[in-house]
Design a protein around this motif. Structure first.
Motif, PDB file in Angstrom:
ATOM      1  N   TRP A 233     -58.637 -97.174-102.372  1.00  0.00           N
ATOM      2  CA  TRP A 233     -59.902 -96.856-103.043  1.00  0.00           C
ATOM      3  C   TRP A 233     -60.888 -98.001-102.885  1.00  0.00           C
ATOM      4  N   ILE A 234     -60.364 -99.239-102.948  1.00  0.00           N
ATOM      5  CA  ILE A 234     -61.253-100.392-102.762  1.00  0.00           C
ATOM      6  C   ILE A 234     -61.821-100.371-101.344  1.00  0.00           C
TER       7      ILE A 234
ATOM      8  N   ALA B 204     -51.564-100.095-104.766  1.00  0.00           N
ATOM      9  CA  ALA B 204     -52.280-100.533-105.967  1.00  0.00           C
ATOM     10  C   ALA B 204     -53.795-100.422-105.865  1.00  0.00           C
ATOM     11  N   GLY B 205     -54.259 -99.288-105.381  1.00  0.00           N
ATOM     12  CA  GLY B 205     -55.705 -99.055-105.393  1.00  0.00           C
ATOM     13  C   GLY B 205     -56.455 -99.633-104.212  1.00  0.00           C
TER      14      GLY B 205
ATOM     15  N   TYR C 175     -53.369-110.308-117.569  1.00  0.00           N
ATOM     16  CA  TYR C 175     -53.834-108.919-117.507  1.00  0.00           C
ATOM     17  C   TYR C 175     -55.330-108.850-117.256  1.00  0.00           C
ATOM     18  N   TRP C 176     -56.067-109.780-117.863  1.00  0.00           N
ATOM     19  CA  TRP C 176     -57.514-109.801-117.617  1.00  0.00           C
ATOM     20  C   TRP C 176     -57.777-110.172-116.173  1.00  0.00           C
TER      21      TRP C 176
ATOM     22  N   ALA D 146     -55.822-109.635-113.667  1.00  0.00           N
ATOM     23  CA  ALA D 146     -55.396-108.541-112.796  1.00  0.00           C
ATOM     24  C   ALA D 146     -56.458-107.443-112.710  1.00  0.00           C
ATOM     25  N   MET D 147     -57.351-107.401-113.713  1.00  0.00           N
ATOM     26  CA  MET D 147     -58.433-106.406-113.674  1.00  0.00           C
ATOM     27  C   MET D 147     -59.503-106.779-112.654  1.00  0.00           C
TER      28      MET D 147
ATOM     29  N   LEU E 236     -70.273-101.972-106.504  1.00  0.00           N
ATOM     30  CA  LEU E 236     -70.799-100.621-106.286  1.00  0.00           C
ATOM     31  C   LEU E 236     -72.100-100.423-107.042  1.00  0.00           C
TER      32      LEU E 236
ATOM     33  N   THR F   1     -65.044-104.408-107.909  1.00  0.00           N
ATOM     34  CA  THR F   1     -65.429-103.244-107.105  1.00  0.00           C
ATOM     35  C   THR F   1     -66.510-102.450-107.824  1.00  0.00           C
ATOM     36  N   ILE F   2     -66.311-102.254-109.137  1.00  0.00           N
ATOM     37  CA  ILE F   2     -67.295-101.492-109.904  1.00  0.00           C
ATOM     38  C   ILE F   2     -68.642-102.202-109.902  1.00  0.00           C
TER      39      ILE F   2
ATOM     40  N   ALA G  13     -64.671 -98.114-101.223  1.00  0.00           N
ATOM     41  CA  ALA G  13     -65.865 -98.745-101.792  1.00  0.00           C
ATOM     42  C   ALA G  13     -66.452 -99.752-100.809  1.00  0.00           C
TER      43      ALA G  13
ATOM     44  N   TYR H  56     -60.645-104.743-109.513  1.00  0.00           N
ATOM     45  CA  TYR H  56     -61.173-103.428-109.845  1.00  0.00           C
ATOM     46  C   TYR H  56     -62.552-103.543-110.492  1.00  0.00           C
ATOM     47  N   VAL H  57     -62.673-104.505-111.427  1.00  0.00           N
ATOM     48  CA  VAL H  57     -63.970-104.707-112.069  1.00  0.00           C
ATOM     49  C   VAL H  57     -64.999-105.142-111.030  1.00  0.00           C
TER      50      VAL H  57
END
Lengths: 306, 356
Positions: free
Chosen positions: A223-224, A219-220, A266-267, A269-270, A280, A276-277, A227, A273-274
């Motif tokens: 990628w994390i 699940a990413g 759902y929010w 669960a983001m 970064l 990480t952005i 980062a 990822y958010v």
């Protein structure tokens, strides 16, 4: 155990795979190689570990299988990138895409299977401290191994000749070559070692953390972890710190969901990822800071004699 | 012993041959895998490479699935030629689909009883804008904060998927849908109508070859395309010539985001006709393979799109006819890209017998 202790313990558990993979990628990148295939290596290692644990019941074999799978895939990547000078980005992407497909294919028969929960090790005395004891000192052994590994890699990088050479081939492969070091062989070694650590992280996810198999289990996190190395400005201790921060974020998200915080899951669960952005964006804002810390030849091919 | 020797000039012939060699090697490995799985290898290869184009109806399905692949890959080719590493086409496609779905829901309430297909263009426009907006996030973060576009665009894929999940499990869920996570089926006014009765291939598919021509003109016959490619191949030279790298970044990302969004909207207005969480099965990632196998060239991309579409459908057929997991398709796709990158070594190098 009260809630804080549970949350802390879970934070360390969910930070451990990120730490292992992040440290592996740090080794790669310190040697000047950027492997975007982390996600694919972790996925293949996760199913390799899971299948091994399922068949043999042995965690040691499962971790060995995971590390071997990760290392093997990294070897293919390394031979292409270092031996044949293929594009590092494209080859890493190929590894991730292949890993996604291959793990789903091999894992098709294991979907929905569960392993029993894994035993944790409690350190005597320390684990009896209220709150902190159960949180920090009752963990799966790999959680501590990640910690030891971080110390070992830091010592290796900054206090040994091997570390100096590794950093040299990442900063200035031309100079290292001129001094007589086999740049490409050493890079290949670093890539395989990094892949094995990513593999260990993948096996930890499927055998200890989940412990089950679903398609796209990682699940990413690969990628994390990529980062994370930038977040940590390529320093081992900061990779560990970042991994636990992200682990904590995942756990806060689960905790909020179970505590009935009125935000749709759902929010939440983001969040990783958010985050990480955002991280970064914040750390990259200062280009000199990144330039000073980033291995100077990161992502650049080196082929002597041309 | 053989050794690699750099060619004075990259070989054009090898550049064209390399995807074919990679495909051949993939087929050989695939045949080996079928044998290992206890299946007849010829039958296995037939399922992947013959049955998808065996008859007009199967061909229409191949073209239907190739359309979003080609659209996404055209945008990615512009990005990669400009050295902008957008790997989040999947997310841009999903947001394009969400935007198209939102417009469909809104229009079906505001304008009931419109003729069939009359509103489809509005969905496509919404999709383009949605995809562009999503890609703009990546461009903005790269431009303003210098954040790595590879990681940002990829992270945004997961965010887009959660956004879609939220909408179809939450506010947009069909009240009469037995709690399935899906919107109501959109009214026929929003559909992209089929080209032929009895097939799912729709008018939107015609856009793919047209846009491929447009992309060719942009890349090889326009000043903008020249600027982009110089910026990608030789950033220093581009700077010296006064080409703005910021402009190139925004242009490439908005273009590829818009095309991916268009692809997403076409899925919604074409075959799917509603939003579900399973809208895309990795189209945006397969498009990356299409892009490389197609040599980052519009003509190649159209051909590679058809090939990869066959492999996707082959995976589905392998499941229903051979009892093998659908994921087999992903294995072959990954293998193809791997082998292609390895074969590409021969574009810049040649094999020579090592002197004794």
């Amino acid at each position: 155990m009260n809630e804080v202790a549970l949350l802390l313990a879970a934070t360390i558990a969910s930070g451990t795979p990120l730490a292992l993979a992040g440290l592996g990628l740090l080794l790669n990148e310190r040697a000047g190689v950027l492997n975007l295939g982390a996600e694919g290596m972790m996925l293949v290692a996760a199913i390799a570990g899971f299948a091994t644990a399922f068949a043999t019941g042995s965690d040691m074999l499962a971790f060995a299988a995971g590390a071997a799978a990760g290392g093997g895939m990294a070897l293919v990547f390394g031979v292409l990138v270092i031996g044949l000078n293929t594009n590092q980005y494209a080859t890493g992407l190929a590894l991730s895409i292949f890993g996604g497909g291959f793990s789903a294919f091999v894992g098709a028969g294991y979907v929905g299977q569960r392993l029993s929960d894994r035993a944790q090790w409690a350190l005597p005395l320390l684990s009896d401290i209220p709150v902190l004891g159960p949180a920090l000192f009752r963990q799966h052994p790999l959680a501590w191994i990640a910690l030891l590994l971080c110390v070992a890699i830091a010592l290796m990088l900054y206090r040994t000749r091997a570390g100096l050479i590794l950093r040299a081939i990442g900063e200035s492969p031309e100079s290292a070559h001129a001094l007589g070091y086999p740049v490409r062989t050493l890079r290949l070694l670093a890539v395989v070692a990094g892949g094995a650590l990513c593999g260990l992280a993948g096996a930890f996810l499927s055998v200890v953390y989940a412990p089950m198999w679903v398609e796209g289990l990682v699940a990413g996190r690969g990628w994390i972890a990529l980062a994370l190395t930038a977040f940590a400005t390529w320093r081992p201790a900061r990779v560990l710190l970042g991994a636990y921060l992200f682990g904590g974020l995942t756990m806060v998200q689960f905790w909020m969901q179970t505590a009935g915080v009125p935000i749709a899951s759902y929010w939440l669960a983001m969040l990783p990822y958010v985050a990480t952005i955002v991280v970064l964006a914040v750390i990259s804002r200062n280009p000199t800071w990144i330039r000073l810390n980033m291995p100077a030849s990161l992502g650049k091919a080196y082929h002597p004699g041309h | 012993m053989l050794r690699l020797e750099p060619r004075p000039e990259p070989s054009i012939a090898m550049g064209l041959l390399s995807p074919l060699i990679a495909l051949l090697l993939t087929a050989i490995i695939a045949a080996g895998l079928f044998v290992a799985l206890g299946k007849d290898p010829l039958r296995g290869l037939e399922v992947f490479f013959v049955q998808p184009i065996n008859g007009l109806r199967p061909i229409s399905e191949v073209l239907l699935k190739a359309t979003p692949l080609v659209l996404c890959a055209l945008g990615l080719a512009v990005c990669y030629r400009a050295n902008v590493w957008n790997i989040g086409a999947e997310g841009q496609l999903l947001v394009g689909a969400i935007a198209a779905g939102g417009v469909a829901l809104w229009l079906s309430g505001a304008l009931p009883g419109m003729p069939r297909g009359s509103l489809a263009v509005a969905l496509l426009v919404a999709g383009v804008l949605g995809g562009m907006a999503w890609a703009a996030l990546t461009a903005w973060l790269r431009d303003r904060c210098n954040a790595n576009e590879i990681l940002v665009s990829l992270m945004l894929v997961y965010v887009a998927q959660q956004l879609l999940n939220y909408l179809v499990f939450g506010p947009w869920r069909d009240p009469q849908g037995f709690n399935f996570p899906q919107t109501p089926t959109f009214p026929s006014s929003t559909w992209l109508l089929p080209l032929w009765q009895g097939t799912r291939l729709h008018w939107g598919a015609l856009l793919a070859p047209l846009l491929a021509v447009a992309a060719w003109v942009l890349l090889f016959r326009s000043w903008k395309g020249y600027e982009l490619q110089v910026g990608g191949a030789a950033p220093m030279a581009a700077r010296y010539a006064g080409f703005s790298s910021r402009q190139a970044l925004w242009f490439a990302l908005l273009l590829s985001g818009g095309l991916a969004g268009l692809a997403g909207a076409m899925e919604v207005a074409g075959p799917v006709r509603q939003l579900t969480p399973y809208l895309s099965t990795g189209i945006g990632f397969t498009a990356i393979i299409v892009c490389f196998v197609g040599r980052l060239h519009p003509v190649g991309i159209v051909l590679a799109g058809i090939l990869l579409s066959m492999m996707v459908i082959g995976g589905e057929l392998a499941q229903s006819r051979l009892g093998l997991p659908n994921a087999l398709s992903g294995v072959f796709q990954g293998l193809l890209l791997f082998l292609l990158l390895a074969c590409d070594t021969l574009v810049g190098n040649r094999l020579r017998r090592r002197a004794a």
